[in-house]
Design a protein around this motif. Structure first.
Motif, PDB file in Angstrom:
ATOM      1  N   PHE A  39      14.742  -1.828   1.466  1.00 38.40           N
ATOM      2  CA  PHE A  39      16.046  -1.463   2.027  1.00 38.40           C
ATOM      3  C   PHE A  39      16.900  -2.607   2.496  1.00 38.40           C
ATOM      4  N   ALA A  40      15.930  -3.735   3.291  1.00 41.71           N
ATOM      5  CA  ALA A  40      16.664  -4.752   3.589  1.00 41.71           C
ATOM      6  C   ALA A  40      17.237  -5.634   2.529  1.00 41.71           C
ATOM      7  N   SER A  41      16.491  -5.790   1.314  1.00 45.57           N
ATOM      8  CA  SER A  41      16.932  -6.789   0.365  1.00 45.57           C
ATOM      9  C   SER A  41      17.740  -6.225  -0.865  1.00 45.57           C
ATOM     10  N   GLY A  42      17.485  -5.125  -1.227  1.00 47.77           N
ATOM     11  CA  GLY A  42      17.858  -4.462  -2.282  1.00 47.77           C
ATOM     12  C   GLY A  42      16.936  -4.728  -3.635  1.00 47.77           C
ATOM     13  N   LYS A  43      15.971  -5.363  -3.497  1.00 46.36           N
ATOM     14  CA  LYS A  43      15.223  -6.020  -4.429  1.00 46.36           C
ATOM     15  C   LYS A  43      13.892  -5.013  -4.556  1.00 46.36           C
ATOM     16  N   ASN A  44      13.581  -4.681  -5.852  1.00 46.79           N
ATOM     17  CA  ASN A  44      12.291  -3.932  -6.084  1.00 46.79           C
ATOM     18  C   ASN A  44      11.154  -4.746  -5.749  1.00 46.79           C
ATOM     19  N   PRO A  45      10.133  -4.122  -5.009  1.00 49.19           N
ATOM     20  CA  PRO A  45       9.001  -5.132  -4.818  1.00 49.19           C
ATOM     21  C   PRO A  45       8.271  -5.102  -6.146  1.00 49.19           C
ATOM     22  N   GLN A  46       7.551  -6.088  -6.187  1.00 50.26           N
ATOM     23  CA  GLN A  46       6.912  -6.433  -7.444  1.00 50.26           C
ATOM     24  C   GLN A  46       5.336  -6.797  -7.162  1.00 50.26           C
ATOM     25  N   PRO A  47       4.469  -6.430  -8.036  1.00 51.32           N
ATOM     26  CA  PRO A  47       3.042  -6.587  -8.007  1.00 51.32           C
ATOM     27  C   PRO A  47       2.864  -7.914  -7.439  1.00 51.32           C
ATOM     28  N   GLN A  48       1.845  -8.151  -6.652  1.00 50.47           N
ATOM     29  CA  GLN A  48       1.499  -9.597  -6.412  1.00 50.47           C
ATOM     30  C   GLN A  48      -0.076  -9.585  -6.592  1.00 50.47           C
ATOM     31  N   GLY A  49      -0.721  -9.010  -7.425  1.00 50.09           N
ATOM     32  CA  GLY A  49      -2.149  -8.704  -7.529  1.00 50.09           C
ATOM     33  C   GLY A  49      -3.007  -8.731  -6.241  1.00 50.09           C
ATOM     34  N   GLY A  50      -3.860  -9.778  -5.914  1.00 53.28           N
ATOM     35  CA  GLY A  50      -4.523  -9.735  -4.596  1.00 53.28           C
ATOM     36  C   GLY A  50      -3.974 -10.204  -3.478  1.00 53.28           C
ATOM     37  N   ALA A  51      -2.567 -10.303  -3.405  1.00 56.65           N
ATOM     38  CA  ALA A  51      -1.634 -11.251  -2.596  1.00 56.65           C
ATOM     39  C   ALA A  51      -0.998 -10.219  -1.788  1.00 56.65           C
ATOM     40  N   HIS A  52      -0.277 -10.590  -0.402  1.00 56.34           N
ATOM     41  CA  HIS A  52       0.578  -9.974   0.289  1.00 56.34           C
ATOM     42  C   HIS A  52       2.096 -10.445  -0.196  1.00 56.34           C
ATOM     43  N   PRO A  53       3.027  -9.372   0.037  1.00 56.41           N
ATOM     44  CA  PRO A  53       4.302  -9.884  -0.329  1.00 56.41           C
ATOM     45  C   PRO A  53       5.310 -10.465   0.787  1.00 56.41           C
ATOM     46  N   ILE A  67       3.383 -12.425   3.501  1.00 55.80           N
ATOM     47  CA  ILE A  67       2.180 -13.238   4.312  1.00 55.80           C
ATOM     48  C   ILE A  67       1.621 -14.175   3.314  1.00 55.80           C
ATOM     49  N   VAL A  68       1.731 -15.455   3.626  1.00 58.56           N
ATOM     50  CA  VAL A  68       0.864 -16.288   2.721  1.00 58.56           C
ATOM     51  C   VAL A  68      -0.117 -17.309   3.590  1.00 58.56           C
ATOM     52  N   PRO A  69      -1.124 -17.696   3.182  1.00 59.65           N
ATOM     53  CA  PRO A  69      -1.980 -17.089   2.279  1.00 59.65           C
ATOM     54  C   PRO A  69      -2.775 -15.866   3.033  1.00 59.65           C
ATOM     55  N   TYR A  70      -2.781 -14.851   2.169  1.00 57.79           N
ATOM     56  CA  TYR A  70      -3.380 -13.584   2.642  1.00 57.79           C
ATOM     57  C   TYR A  70      -3.617 -12.791   1.275  1.00 57.79           C
ATOM     58  N   GLN A  71      -4.652 -13.095   0.593  1.00 58.30           N
ATOM     59  CA  GLN A  71      -5.094 -12.726  -0.584  1.00 58.30           C
ATOM     60  C   GLN A  71      -6.560 -12.871  -1.105  1.00 58.30           C
ATOM     61  N   LEU A  72      -6.651 -12.518  -2.330  1.00 56.99           N
ATOM     62  CA  LEU A  72      -8.092 -12.763  -3.113  1.00 56.99           C
ATOM     63  C   LEU A  72      -7.743 -14.297  -3.526  1.00 56.99           C
ATOM     64  N   PHE A  73      -8.991 -15.040  -3.373  1.00 59.34           N
ATOM     65  CA  PHE A  73      -9.409 -16.512  -4.137  1.00 59.34           C
ATOM     66  C   PHE A  73     -10.489 -16.331  -5.127  1.00 59.34           C
ATOM     67  N   ASP A  74     -10.375 -16.919  -5.877  1.00 62.16           N
ATOM     68  CA  ASP A  74     -11.869 -17.026  -6.961  1.00 62.16           C
ATOM     69  C   ASP A  74     -12.578 -18.310  -6.688  1.00 62.16           C
ATOM     70  N   SER A  75     -13.827 -18.110  -5.926  1.00 64.40           N
ATOM     71  CA  SER A  75     -14.653 -19.164  -5.903  1.00 64.40           C
ATOM     72  C   SER A  75     -15.617 -19.516  -7.566  1.00 64.40           C
ATOM     73  N   TYR A 115     -15.060 -13.569  -6.191  1.00 64.74           N
ATOM     74  CA  TYR A 115     -13.773 -13.395  -5.313  1.00 64.74           C
ATOM     75  C   TYR A 115     -14.258 -13.067  -3.833  1.00 64.74           C
ATOM     76  N   PHE A 116     -13.240 -13.874  -2.890  1.00 63.61           N
ATOM     77  CA  PHE A 116     -13.325 -13.523  -1.639  1.00 63.61           C
ATOM     78  C   PHE A 116     -12.000 -13.430  -0.959  1.00 63.61           C
ATOM     79  N   ASN A 117     -11.655 -12.721  -0.048  1.00 64.51           N
ATOM     80  CA  ASN A 117     -10.367 -12.414   0.694  1.00 64.51           C
ATOM     81  C   ASN A 117     -10.386 -13.181   1.951  1.00 64.51           C
ATOM     82  N   ILE A 118      -8.955 -13.928   1.961  1.00 62.08           N
ATOM     83  CA  ILE A 118      -8.596 -14.669   3.261  1.00 62.08           C
ATOM     84  C   ILE A 118      -7.612 -14.147   3.760  1.00 62.08           C
ATOM     85  N   ALA A 119      -7.498 -13.817   5.185  1.00 59.99           N
ATOM     86  CA  ALA A 119      -6.128 -13.266   5.921  1.00 59.99           C
ATOM     87  C   ALA A 119      -5.669 -14.157   6.816  1.00 59.99           C
ATOM     88  N   VAL A 120      -4.577 -14.846   6.561  1.00 59.44           N
ATOM     89  CA  VAL A 120      -4.035 -15.957   7.591  1.00 59.44           C
ATOM     90  C   VAL A 120      -2.907 -15.201   8.102  1.00 59.44           C
TER      91      VAL A 120
END
Length: 404
Positions: free
Chosen positions: A214-228, A230-238, A242-247
């Protein structure tokens, strides 16, 4: 005492969304009478896997209920159901809209025999609108409601969520509606009709993704294990998985950089704030991934936990149900089933301090409680019960399965 003690629910639903709803009501004390056709809920035959002769799917969402077989296509069966409705508080169904009317048990009919009855109808698209005639399924709702379009890896085909999130979620909304209607009835003395749908459920959960659109007019896109946002807020491969970190804020970002041994990242102009990190997401994530791939996930999780950062592993089901916290929270329970023996299932997720729910009985055998309900709830004579059985309006429990 349980919070829904004294509430009687007639469960006309089958498969997943309705049975999940009524299972939770039963966990919290409602008496749930599951009305099944002579063939039984479809999921009684969905397998493998089976536990003994019982479908694992059916067992997962039908504990704490009584099973009664009624042939609603007969006038006698319909009459028995309406007699039960007179004694009930709630009816739950998930037929396609219009089915109850054809069976002559629609809301107006139910209300005519019990003005205080609450009917909860679960469907794919709801009881109004141009799509009410369409069959509704979880995977279709996920696609039409937007979850599929934002799930998966960037540049890859869309992916549905790994379990039936639309079905389960709509069952949960039905519970909210039922509890709200029960509270309202205390003030008005009247029942009402609850209309929830799989499509509405998925759309209602879009929250910040819809807000971003609604704010941007842009369709959200898939981010895999990430957050659209917040960064970094996602899966990482060790180095071993895999493990998750939420900053989630700037304070955590500073702690993250220090724990990682990279304090310079915290003051780097390209990464100093979340807005900067969003603008330079790809470069930052590639750099972090190059670091995380050097050591196993347990190392990173231990490091970040010591620093007070939100993080966690990606567990298999085998690992989930051995986890000491999961076990301490009683999210794995075991019941004795008369045919299947010991049956494991997930526990009750809502913890109430004074009136907790309880798992007291295993999922019922088809028709297990038919005679009991006719005798103890409707107070029918043995002769009348025998007559209903002979007419095919109702069926007692069979010694062998009839639903495959």
């Amino acid at each position: 005492m349980k919070p829904l003690d004294g509430i009687k629910v007639i469960d006309l639903s089958r498969i997943l969304s309705g049975p999940y709803c009524t299972m939770v009501l039963a966990d919290f004390g409602a008496e749930v009478i599951k009305i099944e056709s002579p063939k039984g809920d479809d999921t009684r035959g969905w397998g493998p896997p089976f536990v003994g002769e019982e479908s694992a799917y059916f067992l997962s969402v039908n504990r704490n209920k009584k099973s009664m077989v009624i042939n609603l296509k007969t006038e006698e069966g319909r009459s028995v159901l309406l007699d039960l409705v007179k004694e009930a508080d709630v009816v739950v169904e998930n037929f396609r809209p219009g089915t109850l009317k054809r069976l002559k048990i629609d809301y107006e009919t139910l209300k005519s025999v019990n003005p205080t009855i609450i009917l909860a109808s679960i469907s794919g698209y709801g009881q109004t609108g141009p799509y009410t005639h369409k069959p509704g399924y979880d995977v279709i709702a996920q696609g039409m409601g937007g979850i599929t379009s934002v799930t998966g890896e960037p540049g890859q085909p869309p992916v549905k969520v790994g379990f039936s999130i639309a079905d389960i979620g709509t069952g949960m909304w039905a519970i909210v509606g039922i509890q709200s209607a029960l509270l309202a009835r205390q003030h008005t003395g009247k029942g009402q009709w609850i209309d929830v749908s799989l499509l509405d459920t998925i759309i209602s959960w879009q929250t910040y993704l819809a807000g971003n659109y609604f704010a941007s007019g842009k369709n959200p896109q898939p981010q895999g294990g990430a957050h659209p946002n917040i960064v970094p807020y996602q899966l990482f491969d060790s180095s071993d998985g895999y493990f998750n970190i939420a900053v989630g804020n700037e304070g955590l970002w500073e702690k993250f950089c220090i724990a990682l041994g990279e304090p310079i990242l915290a003051v780097n102009p390209k990464y100093k704030t979340n807005q900067h990190r969003l603008e330079n997401r790809e470069e930052l994530i590639d750099y972090l991934q190059s670091i995380f791939s050097t050591k196993p996930s347990k190392y990173w999780i231990s490091l970040f936990e010591e620093a007070g950062l939100p993080c966690g592993p990606v567990l298999s089901f085998e690992e989930i149900f051995k986890d000491p916290h999961v076990l301490a929270r009683e999210q794995l329970v075991e019941l004795e089933h008369p045919r299947a023996g010991k049956v494991k299932m997930t526990g009750i997720p809502i913890k109430l301090s004074e009136t907790p729910g309880a798992i007291t009985s295993p999922p019922p055998i088809l028709g297990e409680h038919t005679i009991e309900i006719l005798r103890d709830t409707l107070h029918l004579t043995e002769g009348k019960i025998a007559s209903l059985i002979e007419s095919g309006a109702i069926s007692p429990m069979k010694e062998t399965k009839t639903y495959l």
